[in-house]
Design an enzyme around this catalytic site. Structure first.
Site, PDB file in Angstrom:
ATOM      1  N   LYS A 158     -11.715 -15.703   1.873  1.00 13.77           N
ATOM      2  CA  LYS A 158     -11.780 -15.117   0.991  1.00 13.77           C
ATOM      3  C   LYS A 158     -10.803 -13.487   0.739  1.00 13.77           C
ATOM      4  CE  LYS A 158     -15.982 -14.036   2.575  1.00 13.77           C
ATOM      5  NZ  LYS A 158     -18.014 -14.372   2.615  1.00 13.77           N
ATOM      6  N   GLU A 209     -10.868   2.039  -1.024  1.00 12.82           N
ATOM      7  CA  GLU A 209     -12.242   1.277  -1.405  1.00 12.82           C
ATOM      8  C   GLU A 209     -12.696   1.851  -2.923  1.00 12.82           C
ATOM      9  OE1 GLU A 209     -14.720  -2.347  -0.569  1.00 12.82           O
ATOM     10  OE2 GLU A 209     -13.478  -1.082   1.244  1.00 12.82           O
ATOM     11  N   THR A 235       0.775   3.738  14.297  1.00  7.85           N
ATOM     12  CA  THR A 235       0.775   5.239  12.903  1.00  7.85           C
ATOM     13  C   THR A 235      -0.610   4.610  11.851  1.00  7.85           C
ATOM     14  OG1 THR A 235       2.120   3.481  11.140  1.00  7.85           O
ATOM     15  CG2 THR A 235       2.889   4.908  11.570  1.00  7.85           C
ATOM     16  N   PHE A 256       2.594  -2.112  13.588  1.00  9.38           N
ATOM     17  CA  PHE A 256       2.287  -1.442  12.415  1.00  9.38           C
ATOM     18  C   PHE A 256       0.829  -0.022  12.936  1.00  9.38           C
ATOM     19  CE2 PHE A 256       3.840  -5.528   9.743  1.00  9.38           C
ATOM     20  CZ  PHE A 256       5.139  -4.384   9.146  1.00  9.38           C
ATOM     21  N   LEU A 257      -0.076  -0.370  14.433  1.00  9.15           N
ATOM     22  CA  LEU A 257      -1.528  -0.236  13.975  1.00  9.15           C
ATOM     23  C   LEU A 257      -0.485   1.310  15.326  1.00  9.15           C
ATOM     24  CD1 LEU A 257      -3.418  -2.919  16.211  1.00  9.15           C
ATOM     25  CD2 LEU A 257      -3.390  -1.471  13.310  1.00  9.15           C
ATOM     26  N   ASP A 317       0.331  -1.239   0.071  1.00 10.93           N
ATOM     27  CA  ASP A 317      -0.095   0.503  -0.211  1.00 10.93           C
ATOM     28  C   ASP A 317       0.698   1.156   0.080  1.00 10.93           C
ATOM     29  OD1 ASP A 317      -2.643   1.480   1.036  1.00 10.93           O
ATOM     30  OD2 ASP A 317      -1.103   1.583   1.931  1.00 10.93           O
TER      31      ASP A 317
END
Length: 419
Positions: A176, A106, A206, A203-204, A75
């Protein structure tokens, strides 16, 4: 600390083992092919994943061969935050790599983005079996990469490193993949789990508060349908979990962070494993996902996925109350926790007509049945198949009243639909 959960499931047509059966028909010979497909994958909590002293990522990307070549789809925001650290880690492991940087959100969760990843895979020359693609980002990114990997050479392995809370407890740990098609949420997709998911709560640190709450919504889902203790943790520590970015530590709130994460992952996987391929369409984890796909797409880009799920959960909780499944006090507690987490319980797109269309589409998705999960108390759930439009409209009215006076909601008694 390491937590490892191994998922194993099988997919078969009709037989307990692989076999070829021939038989006669009126028109001639026929054959039935029956085969098993065993799937096993690991979900691991691995703090300090990009620390060169931690071998977990190295084992995932090198496969014992050096030098290794890997394509990494990452990302754009994650790359700006962790790109240099990732590059240094891979260099220390003698890994040759190419980056495919995707601005994943999204609105671009569509087939064009899948083709962008496939182009990168083809240009890099990803082999079919022994060089898994690395997907590093939130749920949108891992869904897109998973779909691309399932299509490329009909199944290429990949490894997920979710960097958002919703990715760690939901999108990054199941089987999925999917992208949106026209106005429909995840209408195109496959079942193709990654061989490994590595979860690093660091990672949370930031992640912004809104996206933390977005993930806490999916954790609240698990709490309401099957884990009353998890609900109590969210009720007591929900605000602190956001303030402290879900980081484990010494005080009570920090200690709760790891417990909440572990219970959420464990609860989700317990529901997924026996029904990984969704042969059974009555799924408790569909709580909050009956109306939310239509709500999310209609509100795009105003609502995040977890926010739309929370709107659905609020509506479903009111429906449960009207049916006598939740007491006044229990419903009040559910709405209170949503308010503590600063999650929405209603949105202007939630008109009776949109809810009617949403439920009709869900019935198609569930093969002609509603299979609608509703909470029964806190920590349990039941399915209903006879929900009416009248009930939905009464629930919307009650939520609108709650929005106007959240401290003193007008809670109607069981079966008092107010119409």
């Amino acid at each position: 600390m390491t937590m490892t959960i191994t998922m194993t499931s099988s997919k078969s047509l009709s037989a307990p083992g692989d076999r070829l059966q021939d038989y006669e028909t009126e028109d001639g010979a026929a054959w039935r092919v029956s085969a098993l497909k065993k799937v096993s994958y690991d979900v691991m909590v691995q703090p300090r994943l990009l620390d060169p002293a931690n071998p977990a990522l190295a084992r995932a990307v090198t496969s014992g061969a050096a030098p290794a070549r890997r394509l990494i789809v990452i990302d754009a925001t994650v790359h700006s935050l962790y790109g240099e650290q990732l590059a240094a880690y891979l260099a220390s492991q003698d890994v040759e790599f190419n980056l495919c940087v995707i601005d994943a959100h999204e609105s671009v969760k569509v087939m064009d983005t899948v083709f962008e990843v496939v182009d990168a895979m083809d240009a890099f020359g990803v082999p079919r079996r022994h060089a898994p693609v690395l997907a590093m980002g939130g749920g949108v990114l891992t869904d897109v990469v998973g779909l691309a990997a399932s299509l490329y050479r009909r199944a290429t392995p990949y490894v997920r490193i979710p960097t958002t809370l919703i990715g760690m407890v939901d999108a990054g740990i199941g089987a999925k993949t999917g992208v949106n098609f026209r106005e429909h949420k995840n209408r195109l997709g496959t079942y193709h789990p990654s061989s490994l998911t590595l979860i690093d709560p660091g990672f949370l640190n930031t992640l912004d508060a809104r996206h933390l709450r977005n993930g806490l919504s999916e954790i609240l889902k698990i709490a309401l349908i099957k884990d009353a203790e998890l609900f109590e943790l969210l009720a007591e520590y929900g605000a602190s979990l956001v303030e402290q970015r879900m980081q484990p530590g010494e005080d009570a709130a920090e200690g709760a962070a790891l417990t909440v994460l572990r219970r959420a992952v464990q609860g989700m996987l317990e529901e997924l494993q026996p029904n990984l391929w969704e042969h059974q369409l009555r799924r408790l984890v569909d709580f909050g996902h009956s109306f939310s796909p239509a709500v999310e797409m209609a509100a795009l880009p105003e609502l995040l996925h977890g926010e739309a799920v929370c709107v659905d959960m609020a509506l479903s909780s009111v429906l449960a109350h009207h049916r006598g499944l939740l007491t006044v006090a229990e419903l009040g507690r559910v709405l209170d926790v949503m308010r503590v987490l600063h999650l929405p319980v209603l949105h202007p797109v939630c008109t009776p007509e949109l809810m009617r269309r949403a439920l009709a589409d869900t019935v198609k998705h569930r093969d002609g049945r509603q299979h609608l999960p509703l909470p029964r108390g806190i920590g349990d759930a039941v399915f209903v198949d006879d929900l009416t439009q009248q009930e939905v409209e009464a629930a919307l009215l009650m939520l609108a009243e709650h929005e106007q006076a959240p401290q003193q909601p007008t809670l109607r008694g069981p079966l008092d639909l107010g119409v």
